[in-house]
Design a protein around this motif. Structure first.
Motif, PDB file in Angstrom:
ATOM      1  N   UNK A  26       0.060   0.271  -2.150  1.00 48.23           N
ATOM      2  CA  UNK A  26      -0.682  -0.038  -0.922  1.00 48.23           C
ATOM      3  C   UNK A  26      -0.799  -1.528  -0.637  1.00 48.23           C
ATOM      4  N   UNK A  27      -0.330  -2.371  -1.577  1.00 45.92           N
ATOM      5  CA  UNK A  27      -0.329  -3.820  -1.347  1.00 45.92           C
ATOM      6  C   UNK A  27       0.975  -4.413  -1.872  1.00 45.92           C
ATOM      7  N   UNK A  28       1.271  -5.612  -1.420  1.00 46.78           N
ATOM      8  CA  UNK A  28       2.361  -6.391  -1.998  1.00 46.78           C
ATOM      9  C   UNK A  28       1.722  -7.216  -3.105  1.00 46.78           C
ATOM     10  N   UNK A  29       1.949  -6.829  -4.346  1.00 47.82           N
ATOM     11  CA  UNK A  29       1.254  -7.462  -5.469  1.00 47.82           C
ATOM     12  C   UNK A  29       1.704  -8.895  -5.739  1.00 47.82           C
ATOM     13  N   UNK A  30       2.746  -9.331  -5.043  1.00 54.63           N
ATOM     14  CA  UNK A  30       3.221 -10.703  -5.230  1.00 54.63           C
ATOM     15  C   UNK A  30       2.533 -11.694  -4.298  1.00 54.63           C
ATOM     16  N   UNK A  31       1.833 -11.171  -3.277  1.00 46.57           N
ATOM     17  CA  UNK A  31       1.214 -12.030  -2.266  1.00 46.57           C
ATOM     18  C   UNK A  31      -0.278 -11.704  -2.201  1.00 46.57           C
ATOM     19  N   UNK A  32      -1.111 -12.697  -2.417  1.00 49.04           N
ATOM     20  CA  UNK A  32      -2.554 -12.499  -2.423  1.00 49.04           C
ATOM     21  C   UNK A  32      -3.029 -11.836  -1.128  1.00 49.04           C
ATOM     22  N   UNK A  33      -3.770 -10.738  -1.278  1.00 47.21           N
ATOM     23  CA  UNK A  33      -4.410 -10.027  -0.155  1.00 47.21           C
ATOM     24  C   UNK A  33      -3.427  -9.567   0.921  1.00 47.21           C
ATOM     25  N   UNK A  34      -2.317  -8.966   0.501  1.00 45.63           N
ATOM     26  CA  UNK A  34      -1.303  -8.519   1.464  1.00 45.63           C
ATOM     27  C   UNK A  34      -1.209  -6.983   1.440  1.00 45.63           C
ATOM     28  N   UNK A  35      -1.869  -6.307   2.402  1.00 44.92           N
ATOM     29  CA  UNK A  35      -1.800  -4.843   2.439  1.00 44.92           C
ATOM     30  C   UNK A  35      -0.454  -4.359   2.969  1.00 44.92           C
ATOM     31  N   UNK A  36      -0.088  -3.151   2.603  1.00 47.59           N
ATOM     32  CA  UNK A  36       1.110  -2.499   3.138  1.00 47.59           C
ATOM     33  C   UNK A  36       0.617  -1.417   4.113  1.00 47.59           C
ATOM     34  N   UNK A  37       0.270  -1.846   5.304  1.00 50.50           N
ATOM     35  CA  UNK A  37      -0.373  -0.973   6.283  1.00 50.50           C
ATOM     36  C   UNK A  37       0.460   0.261   6.630  1.00 50.50           C
ATOM     37  N   UNK A  38       1.738   0.089   6.770  1.00 52.45           N
ATOM     38  CA  UNK A  38       2.581   1.245   7.123  1.00 52.45           C
ATOM     39  C   UNK A  38       2.539   2.303   6.018  1.00 52.45           C
ATOM     40  N   UNK A  39       2.592   1.873   4.769  1.00 51.86           N
ATOM     41  CA  UNK A  39       2.503   2.817   3.649  1.00 51.86           C
ATOM     42  C   UNK A  39       1.141   3.505   3.638  1.00 51.86           C
ATOM     43  N   UNK A  40       0.096   2.747   3.892  1.00 52.67           N
ATOM     44  CA  UNK A  40      -1.255   3.311   3.918  1.00 52.67           C
ATOM     45  C   UNK A  40      -1.361   4.358   5.027  1.00 52.67           C
ATOM     46  N   UNK A  41      -0.802   4.047   6.193  1.00 52.86           N
ATOM     47  CA  UNK A  41      -0.807   4.991   7.317  1.00 52.86           C
ATOM     48  C   UNK A  41      -0.085   6.289   6.939  1.00 52.86           C
ATOM     49  N   UNK A  42       1.080   6.170   6.315  1.00 51.45           N
ATOM     50  CA  UNK A  42       1.851   7.348   5.888  1.00 51.45           C
ATOM     51  C   UNK A  42       1.035   8.187   4.902  1.00 51.45           C
ATOM     52  N   UNK A  43       0.343   7.519   3.990  1.00 47.85           N
ATOM     53  CA  UNK A  43      -0.497   8.240   3.027  1.00 47.85           C
ATOM     54  C   UNK A  43      -1.649   8.940   3.737  1.00 47.85           C
ATOM     55  N   UNK A  44      -2.172   8.316   4.789  1.00 49.15           N
ATOM     56  CA  UNK A  44      -3.219   8.948   5.590  1.00 49.15           C
ATOM     57  C   UNK A  44      -2.739  10.257   6.204  1.00 49.15           C
ATOM     58  N   UNK A  45      -1.507  10.275   6.663  1.00 48.01           N
ATOM     59  CA  UNK A  45      -0.938  11.503   7.239  1.00 48.01           C
ATOM     60  C   UNK A  45      -0.856  12.597   6.177  1.00 48.01           C
ATOM     61  N   UNK A  46      -0.439  12.231   4.979  1.00 52.91           N
ATOM     62  CA  UNK A  46      -0.346  13.204   3.881  1.00 52.91           C
ATOM     63  C   UNK A  46      -1.728  13.749   3.535  1.00 52.91           C
ATOM     64  N   UNK A  47      -2.704  12.859   3.410  1.00 53.11           N
ATOM     65  CA  UNK A  47      -4.074  13.294   3.095  1.00 53.11           C
ATOM     66  C   UNK A  47      -4.609  14.192   4.203  1.00 53.11           C
ATOM     67  N   UNK A  48      -4.342  13.838   5.454  1.00 56.39           N
ATOM     68  CA  UNK A  48      -4.762  14.681   6.571  1.00 56.39           C
ATOM     69  C   UNK A  48      -4.161  16.068   6.498  1.00 56.39           C
ATOM     70  N   UNK A  49      -2.902  16.157   6.109  1.00 58.51           N
ATOM     71  CA  UNK A  49      -2.245  17.461   5.960  1.00 58.51           C
ATOM     72  C   UNK A  49      -2.911  18.290   4.865  1.00 58.51           C
ATOM     73  N   UNK A  50      -3.254  17.646   3.779  1.00 54.93           N
ATOM     74  CA  UNK A  50      -3.938  18.357   2.693  1.00 54.93           C
ATOM     75  C   UNK A  50      -5.310  18.848   3.147  1.00 54.93           C
TER      76      UNK A  50
END
Length: 149
Positions: A26-50
């Motif tokens: 959910x983040x780029x661990x090489x860059x301080x405070x860098x979220x991976x918003x698109x990945x988080x959004x995709x995970x939200x869709x999966x959680x919503x399906x569940x």
């Protein structure tokens, strides 16, 4: 999903699952405070399906670049250590931090920010979350770590 797969999923008891979103996902661990918003959004869709299948989802997440970079620099996993404060103070302060206490507080605030991003992205795909910040459940650090959920 086929009806037989759906039926087997519906028969699982209890209808609660725990999902841990890794900080590296959910983040780029090489860059301080860098979220991976698109990945988080995709995970939200999966959680919503569940949730639509009737599962109660308990979601936990890692810190990724919102916690590990600063925590590693200040040795937060080892607990309070005045020697670390002294050694780090000799160097140029990282992110304007001058002590383990400050580092702990910044990491805590950064984790709140990451949690807020996750909530925002999940809401963007129609998934509501109830959050419980870890610092409200767990106390201390290092070998003195305590907590109960």
């Amino acid at each position: 999903m086929s009806s037989s797969n759906k039926a087997s999923l519906e028969s699982l008891e209890p209808h609660r699952i725990v999902i841990k979103l890794g900080g590296g996902l959910i983040t780029n661990k090489q860059v301080l405070r860098k979220p991976r918003r698109e990945e988080i959004r995709k995970l939200g869709i999966v959680v919503g399906s569940l949730q639509q299948l009737g599962f109660a989802v308990v979601l936990v997440h890692g810190a990724g670049s919102f916690g590990h970079i600063l925590a590693k620099k200040w040795h937060l996993k080892d607990g309070r250590n005045s020697i670390v404060d002294t050694e780090q103070a000799k160097e140029t302060s990282f992110e304007g931090v001058a002590s383990q206490y400050e580092a702990r507080d910044i990491v805590r605030n950064d984790m709140k920010a990451l949690n807020g991003i996750i909530v925002e992205e999940f809401r963007g795909v129609g998934v509501e979350l109830q959050t419980i910040p870890a610092h409200e459940v767990f106390t201390e650090t290092g070998p003195d770590f305590k907590g109960d959920v």
